[in-house]
Design a protein around this motif. Structure first.
Motif, PDB file in Angstrom:
ATOM      1  N   PRO A 145       0.854  -1.228   0.065  1.00 36.02           N
ATOM      2  CA  PRO A 145       0.109  -0.033   0.115  1.00 36.02           C
ATOM      3  C   PRO A 145       0.960   1.286   0.005  1.00 36.02           C
ATOM      4  N   LYS A 146       0.237   2.359  -0.454  1.00 34.25           N
ATOM      5  CA  LYS A 146       1.164   3.513  -0.680  1.00 34.25           C
ATOM      6  C   LYS A 146       0.272   4.603  -0.303  1.00 34.25           C
ATOM      7  N   MET A 147       0.420   5.611   0.484  1.00 31.73           N
ATOM      8  CA  MET A 147      -0.255   6.644   0.748  1.00 31.73           C
ATOM      9  C   MET A 147      -0.293   7.487  -0.385  1.00 31.73           C
ATOM     10  N   LYS A 148      -1.425   8.219  -0.387  1.00 34.23           N
ATOM     11  CA  LYS A 148      -1.847   9.274  -1.300  1.00 34.23           C
ATOM     12  C   LYS A 148      -1.446  10.659  -0.975  1.00 34.23           C
ATOM     13  N   THR A 149      -1.529  10.841   0.192  1.00 31.96           N
ATOM     14  CA  THR A 149      -1.033  12.218   0.884  1.00 31.96           C
ATOM     15  C   THR A 149       0.011  11.942   2.018  1.00 31.96           C
ATOM     16  N   LYS A 150       0.655  12.883   2.711  1.00 30.14           N
ATOM     17  CA  LYS A 150       1.478  12.833   3.641  1.00 30.14           C
ATOM     18  C   LYS A 150       0.885  12.424   5.013  1.00 30.14           C
ATOM     19  N   LYS A 151      -0.304  12.552   5.198  1.00 26.37           N
ATOM     20  CA  LYS A 151      -1.203  12.283   6.417  1.00 26.37           C
ATOM     21  C   LYS A 151      -2.349  11.173   6.144  1.00 26.37           C
ATOM     22  N   ASP A 152      -2.387  10.494   5.284  1.00 23.50           N
ATOM     23  CA  ASP A 152      -3.450   9.465   5.150  1.00 23.50           C
ATOM     24  C   ASP A 152      -3.184   7.974   5.453  1.00 23.50           C
ATOM     25  N   CYS A 153      -2.272   7.928   6.479  1.00 22.16           N
ATOM     26  CA  CYS A 153      -1.601   6.646   6.901  1.00 22.16           C
ATOM     27  C   CYS A 153      -2.816   5.866   7.289  1.00 22.16           C
ATOM     28  N   THR A 186      -5.262   4.625   4.378  1.00 25.49           N
ATOM     29  CA  THR A 186      -4.435   3.657   3.847  1.00 25.49           C
ATOM     30  C   THR A 186      -4.592   2.418   4.472  1.00 25.49           C
ATOM     31  N   ALA A 187      -4.211   2.529   5.777  1.00 23.35           N
ATOM     32  CA  ALA A 187      -4.066   1.021   6.396  1.00 23.35           C
ATOM     33  C   ALA A 187      -5.526   0.353   6.407  1.00 23.35           C
ATOM     34  N   MET A 188      -6.477   1.105   6.735  1.00 24.01           N
ATOM     35  CA  MET A 188      -7.890   0.538   6.942  1.00 24.01           C
ATOM     36  C   MET A 188      -8.096   0.121   5.366  1.00 24.01           C
ATOM     37  N   CYS A 207       0.387   1.721  10.477  1.00 24.62           N
ATOM     38  CA  CYS A 207       0.928   0.711   9.511  1.00 24.62           C
ATOM     39  C   CYS A 207       0.224  -0.603   9.699  1.00 24.62           C
ATOM     40  N   VAL A 208       0.418  -1.431   8.898  1.00 26.23           N
ATOM     41  CA  VAL A 208      -0.287  -2.887   8.895  1.00 26.23           C
ATOM     42  C   VAL A 208       0.642  -3.946   9.318  1.00 26.23           C
ATOM     43  N   LEU A 209       0.373  -5.108  10.020  1.00 27.29           N
ATOM     44  CA  LEU A 209       1.250  -6.259  10.279  1.00 27.29           C
ATOM     45  C   LEU A 209       1.241  -6.829   9.095  1.00 27.29           C
ATOM     46  N   HIS A 210       2.801  -6.966   8.881  1.00 30.21           N
ATOM     47  CA  HIS A 210       3.072  -7.981   7.547  1.00 30.21           C
ATOM     48  C   HIS A 210       3.319  -9.320   8.150  1.00 30.21           C
ATOM     49  N   SER A 211       4.427  -9.547   9.198  1.00 31.49           N
ATOM     50  CA  SER A 211       4.602 -10.624   9.888  1.00 31.49           C
ATOM     51  C   SER A 211       5.393 -10.487  11.127  1.00 31.49           C
ATOM     52  N   VAL A 212       5.464 -11.414  11.890  1.00 35.23           N
ATOM     53  CA  VAL A 212       6.100 -11.458  13.266  1.00 35.23           C
ATOM     54  C   VAL A 212       7.102 -12.681  12.931  1.00 35.23           C
ATOM     55  N   VAL A 237       6.404  -4.752   9.171  1.00 36.58           N
ATOM     56  CA  VAL A 237       5.112  -4.070   8.791  1.00 36.58           C
ATOM     57  C   VAL A 237       5.005  -3.494   7.404  1.00 36.58           C
ATOM     58  N   TRP A 238       4.010  -3.363   6.803  1.00 26.43           N
ATOM     59  CA  TRP A 238       3.615  -2.464   5.537  1.00 26.43           C
ATOM     60  C   TRP A 238       3.728  -1.032   6.207  1.00 26.43           C
ATOM     61  N   TRP A 239       4.817  -0.197   5.813  1.00 24.09           N
ATOM     62  CA  TRP A 239       4.824   1.090   6.286  1.00 24.09           C
ATOM     63  C   TRP A 239       3.940   2.080   5.450  1.00 24.09           C
ATOM     64  N   LEU A 240       3.627   1.636   4.623  1.00 26.08           N
ATOM     65  CA  LEU A 240       2.506   2.538   3.814  1.00 26.08           C
ATOM     66  C   LEU A 240       3.137   3.702   3.130  1.00 26.08           C
TER      67      LEU A 240
END
Length: 192
Positions: free
Chosen positions: A5-13, A16-18, A119-124, A133-136
């Motif tokens: 995933p990639k954010m569209k703005t600097k603040k929409d993390c 984007t995560a949802m 951010c979103v968990l990728h794996s542990v 994590v997916w850093w977005l």
């Protein structure tokens, strides 16, 4: 193959995560989920309305369109026990982290409260003690358990939640929902 995933703005993390998690879980195109959530959230690139209770409200509203999936927003408690033992679902768990600079304790706490990122968990990886994590921003980042633990708990709000078929979902506390409600009212007044 999952596209990062990639954010569209600097603040929409948060948005984007949802959108990333829901599109992955529901197998709905990411762009469609992003726009649907943006409309529900009435997102206007403002950080104040990107908080845990607002995420719960937006996800709950969005999932009404998918009653057959029986999915729920649920806080993770206790965070460390669930996360660092690898019990949380990849791509379905969203985490709020705080950037922790090396300042005095007071300045670090103050800075961490205003410098946060969803951010979103990728794996542990329990053997190497790494959280990935997916850093977005389109990247995948790996952190040692001790550093990531600080990022999760050093400032408020502290939030890790999952979107799943939870038999007993845990909701945000009343004060978190009150904060979100007040912020939404204020933002609606200023948007007029």
């Amino acid at each position: 193959m999952i596209i990062p995933p990639k954010m569209k703005t600097k603040k929409d993390c948060g948005l984007t995560a949802m959108a990333f998690s829901l599109s992955t879980i529901l197998d709905v195109p990411y762009e469609q989920v992003y726009e649907d959530l943006k409309a529900i959230m009435e997102y206007n690139d403002v950080d104040f309305d990107d908080n845990p209770a607002e995420h719960e409200r937006v996800i709950t509203e969005y999932l009404k369109a998918f009653p057959e999936k029986n999915l729920k927003y649920s806080l993770i408690e206790p965070i460390a026990e669930q996360l660092f033992t690898g019990k949380l679902a990849n791509n379905k768990t969203i985490l709020l982290v705080h950037h922790v600079p090396n300042y005095s304790p007071f300045l670090t706490l103050l800075f961490a409260m205003v410098n946060q990122h969803w951010c979103v968990l990728h794996s542990v990886h329990t053997e190497s003690r790494q959280v990935v994590v997916w850093w977005l921003d389109g990247s995948i980042k790996s952190f040692p358990f001790d550093i990531f633990s600080k990022m999760l708990t050093y400032a408020t709000p502290q939030c890790v939640y999952t979107i799943s078929e939870s038999p007993k979902p845990i909701s945000n506390p009343w004060y978190s929902k009150l904060y979100s409600f007040i912020v939404n009212i204020i933002l609606k007044i200023f948007r007029k």
